[in-house]
Design a protein around this motif. Structure first.
Motif, PDB file in Angstrom:
ATOM      1  N   GLU A 218       0.797  -1.223   0.000  1.00 15.25           N
ATOM      2  CA  GLU A 218       0.000   0.000   0.000  1.00 15.25           C
ATOM      3  C   GLU A 218       0.831   1.276   0.000  1.00 15.25           C
ATOM      4  O   GLU A 218       0.373   2.326  -0.437  1.00 15.25           O
ATOM      5  N   ASP A 219       2.042   1.203   0.517  1.00 15.04           N
ATOM      6  CA  ASP A 219       2.914   2.375   0.506  1.00 15.04           C
ATOM      7  C   ASP A 219       4.348   1.887   0.396  1.00 15.04           C
ATOM      8  O   ASP A 219       4.676   0.767   0.806  1.00 15.04           O
ATOM      9  N   ARG A 220       5.196   2.714  -0.180  1.00 13.26           N
ATOM     10  CA  ARG A 220       6.596   2.358  -0.344  1.00 13.26           C
ATOM     11  C   ARG A 220       7.445   3.609  -0.282  1.00 13.26           C
ATOM     12  O   ARG A 220       6.988   4.695  -0.641  1.00 13.26           O
ATOM     13  N   ALA A 221       8.677   3.449   0.164  1.00 15.13           N
ATOM     14  CA  ALA A 221       9.601   4.579   0.246  1.00 15.13           C
ATOM     15  C   ALA A 221      10.998   4.077  -0.056  1.00 15.13           C
ATOM     16  O   ALA A 221      11.380   2.975   0.372  1.00 15.13           O
ATOM     17  N   GLY A 232      16.167   4.902   9.049  1.00 16.11           N
ATOM     18  CA  GLY A 232      15.000   4.063   9.311  1.00 16.11           C
ATOM     19  C   GLY A 232      13.948   4.769  10.137  1.00 16.11           C
ATOM     20  O   GLY A 232      12.748   4.651   9.886  1.00 16.11           O
ATOM     21  N   ARG A 233      14.369   5.524  11.143  1.00 15.33           N
ATOM     22  CA  ARG A 233      13.424   6.292  11.971  1.00 15.33           C
ATOM     23  C   ARG A 233      12.699   7.321  11.117  1.00 15.33           C
ATOM     24  O   ARG A 233      11.477   7.468  11.192  1.00 15.33           O
ATOM     25  N   GLU A 234      13.477   8.048  10.316  1.00 19.61           N
ATOM     26  CA  GLU A 234      12.905   9.105   9.485  1.00 19.61           C
ATOM     27  C   GLU A 234      11.892   8.548   8.488  1.00 19.61           C
ATOM     28  O   GLU A 234      10.783   9.087   8.347  1.00 19.61           O
ATOM     29  N   MET A 235      12.254   7.468   7.803  1.00 16.20           N
ATOM     30  CA  MET A 235      11.364   6.907   6.787  1.00 16.20           C
ATOM     31  C   MET A 235      10.094   6.341   7.417  1.00 16.20           C
ATOM     32  O   MET A 235       9.002   6.451   6.863  1.00 16.20           O
ATOM     33  N   THR A 236      10.239   5.707   8.579  1.00 15.01           N
ATOM     34  CA  THR A 236       9.078   5.130   9.258  1.00 15.01           C
ATOM     35  C   THR A 236       8.108   6.223   9.678  1.00 15.01           C
ATOM     36  O   THR A 236       6.880   6.095   9.496  1.00 15.01           O
ATOM     37  N   HIS A 237       8.636   7.288  10.249  1.00 15.18           N
ATOM     38  CA  HIS A 237       7.784   8.433  10.640  1.00 15.18           C
ATOM     39  C   HIS A 237       7.019   8.969   9.432  1.00 15.18           C
ATOM     40  O   HIS A 237       5.791   9.161   9.498  1.00 15.18           O
ATOM     41  N   GLU A 238       7.722   9.191   8.328  1.00 13.63           N
ATOM     42  CA  GLU A 238       7.083   9.766   7.144  1.00 13.63           C
ATOM     43  C   GLU A 238       6.030   8.829   6.561  1.00 13.63           C
ATOM     44  O   GLU A 238       4.962   9.270   6.138  1.00 13.63           O
ATOM     45  N   LEU A 240       4.239   6.452   8.110  1.00  9.56           N
ATOM     46  CA  LEU A 240       3.051   6.333   8.957  1.00  9.56           C
ATOM     47  C   LEU A 240       2.265   7.639   9.033  1.00  9.56           C
ATOM     48  O   LEU A 240       1.067   7.629   9.330  1.00  9.56           O
ATOM     49  N   GLU A 241       2.934   8.758   8.762  1.00 13.61           N
ATOM     50  CA  GLU A 241       2.205  10.010   8.615  1.00 13.61           C
ATOM     51  C   GLU A 241       1.302   9.954   7.397  1.00 13.61           C
ATOM     52  O   GLU A 241       0.166  10.422   7.426  1.00 13.61           O
ATOM     53  N   ARG A 242       1.823   9.367   6.307  1.00  8.29           N
ATOM     54  CA  ARG A 242       1.036   9.250   5.073  1.00  8.29           C
ATOM     55  C   ARG A 242      -0.009   8.159   5.168  1.00  8.29           C
ATOM     56  O   ARG A 242      -1.125   8.288   4.671  1.00  8.29           O
ATOM     57  N   SER A 243       0.382   7.024   5.771  1.00  7.71           N
ATOM     58  CA  SER A 243      -0.467   5.824   5.750  1.00  7.71           C
ATOM     59  C   SER A 243      -0.591   5.261   7.163  1.00  7.71           C
ATOM     60  O   SER A 243       0.026   4.236   7.489  1.00  7.71           O
TER      61      SER A 243
END
Length: 345
Positions: A218-221, A232-238, A240-243
């Motif tokens: 459903e989402d990818r980065a 990893g922290r930064e990407m996870t935050h972004e 879960l903000e989106r999805s």
């Protein structure tokens, strides 16, 4: 699969390919003598097409070989590859052979340059990461006249011997494990795919496995640069903000997965009840995390040992005429504390 040439290319091969004398070819490749620009270009093109590499030690050693094994890897910053090197060293340590390392930074053009320079010293063998290479690199490997072992990945057409795992299969098996635990809303976080073929194949295997059950990512980065906890922290935050409704995050490696785990714990997520996560590589350095990250071992040291054993046997004349070895290892999922949701019911 074609069998690589047992005879190294010579000046005569280049001479015949471009229609000039061996002396002219020698002058061009040594960058000496009076040769026209047109002739120089013709010689260099023929040499590149053939995969010819000039011999920098010709005449100095009767064997035309040195006791070096060229080991070409994408990165020293990635914790995966030092373990591969350790496996290689374990096998070669008590032999005359010495591994010499070149780093490509995942760049095909740099891989060409590194391989060219290493082959010019006439090593006993080559161990090189991956099975995707430029045409020039494949030509050099095919015509080197020495044992070549491509490692880490078995999803492709190797030049000679091959030792590794199927990354597509690894992705499919992770998809099966995710689905068995009841997760349905999946996010993927990983490296930029054009630079990391093995991560791309794991992603392809994951999407194939999920698709069979009617589930999509459903989402990818994707990110460039080195793997790090902060990334990893930064990407996870972004993500879960989106999805915010995602219930599983699959990371292309353990380092960014560990960063994601720390972020989720800090924010109070129930792992693996509310959200599950998994990485890849089985990095032992991360065993001290508050929760044991689900992951899959990439058989790194075993790959290094098997590749070095092939080079050693063939350098001693064993199995010289045998078919190239293809060794496919089988990684296993370590569920840790972040994937087995069903055990909590």
């Amino acid at each position: 699969m074609s069998t690589p040439s047992k005879r190294p290319l010579t000046l005569r091969d280049v001479s015949e390919a471009c229609g000039v004398s061996e002396m002219t070819v020698s002058r061009v490749l040594r960058k000496s003598g009076d040769v026209s620009d047109a002739t120089r270009a013709r010689v260099l093109e023929a040499a590149k097409t053939l995969g010819y590499v000039p011999n920098q030690i010709a005449g100095s050693l009767a064997s035309q070989r040195v006791n070096l094994v060229a080991v070409i890897i994408p990165s020293l910053g990635n914790m995966v590859f030092p373990e591969v090197l350790n496996g290689i060293n374990q096998v070669l340590d008590s032999t005359p052979l010495q591994p010499v390392v070149g780093v490509t930074d995942y760049l095909p053009e740099k891989e060409e340059r590194v391989l060219y320079e290493m082959l010019s010293w006439r090593p006993t063998g080559v161990i090189i990461a991956g099975v995707e290479h430029s045409e020039a690199t494949r030509a050099m490997l095919h015509n080197a006249g020495i044992p070549v072992v491509e490692i880490m990945d078995t999803d492709g057409n190797p030049v000679d011997a091959n030792v590794g795992i199927s990354h597509r299969r690894a992705g499919r098996e992770m998809a099966s494990a995710i689905l068995r635990e009841g997760y349905e809303r999946i996010g993927f976080l990983g490296t930029k795919m054009p630079l990391d073929h093995r991560a791309r194949k794991r992603f392809e295997g994951l999407t194939e496995g999920l698709a069979k059950a009617g589930v999509e990512v459903e989402d990818r980065a994707f990110y460039s640069g080195g793997s790090a906890l902060a990334k990893g922290r930064e990407m996870t935050h972004e993500m879960l903000e989106r999805s915010p409704d995602l219930d599983f995050l699959y990371y292309s490696n353990d380092m960014i997965g560990a960063g994601g785990l720390l972020y989720l714990l800090e924010k109070g997520y129930d792992i693996p009840g509310q959200i599950g996560i998994a990485g890849f590589n089985g990095v032992e350095l991360l065993d001290g995390l508050p929760r044991k990250l689900a992951t899959m071992d990439a058989c790194r040291a075993e790959i290094g040992r098997a590749a070095a054993e092939i080079i050693l046997r063939r350098s001693e004349g064993d199995d010289e005429d045998a078919a190239p070895e293809l060794i496919k290892l089988t990684p296993k999922i370590a569920f840790g504390d972040t994937l087995r949701r069903n055990q909590r019911r």
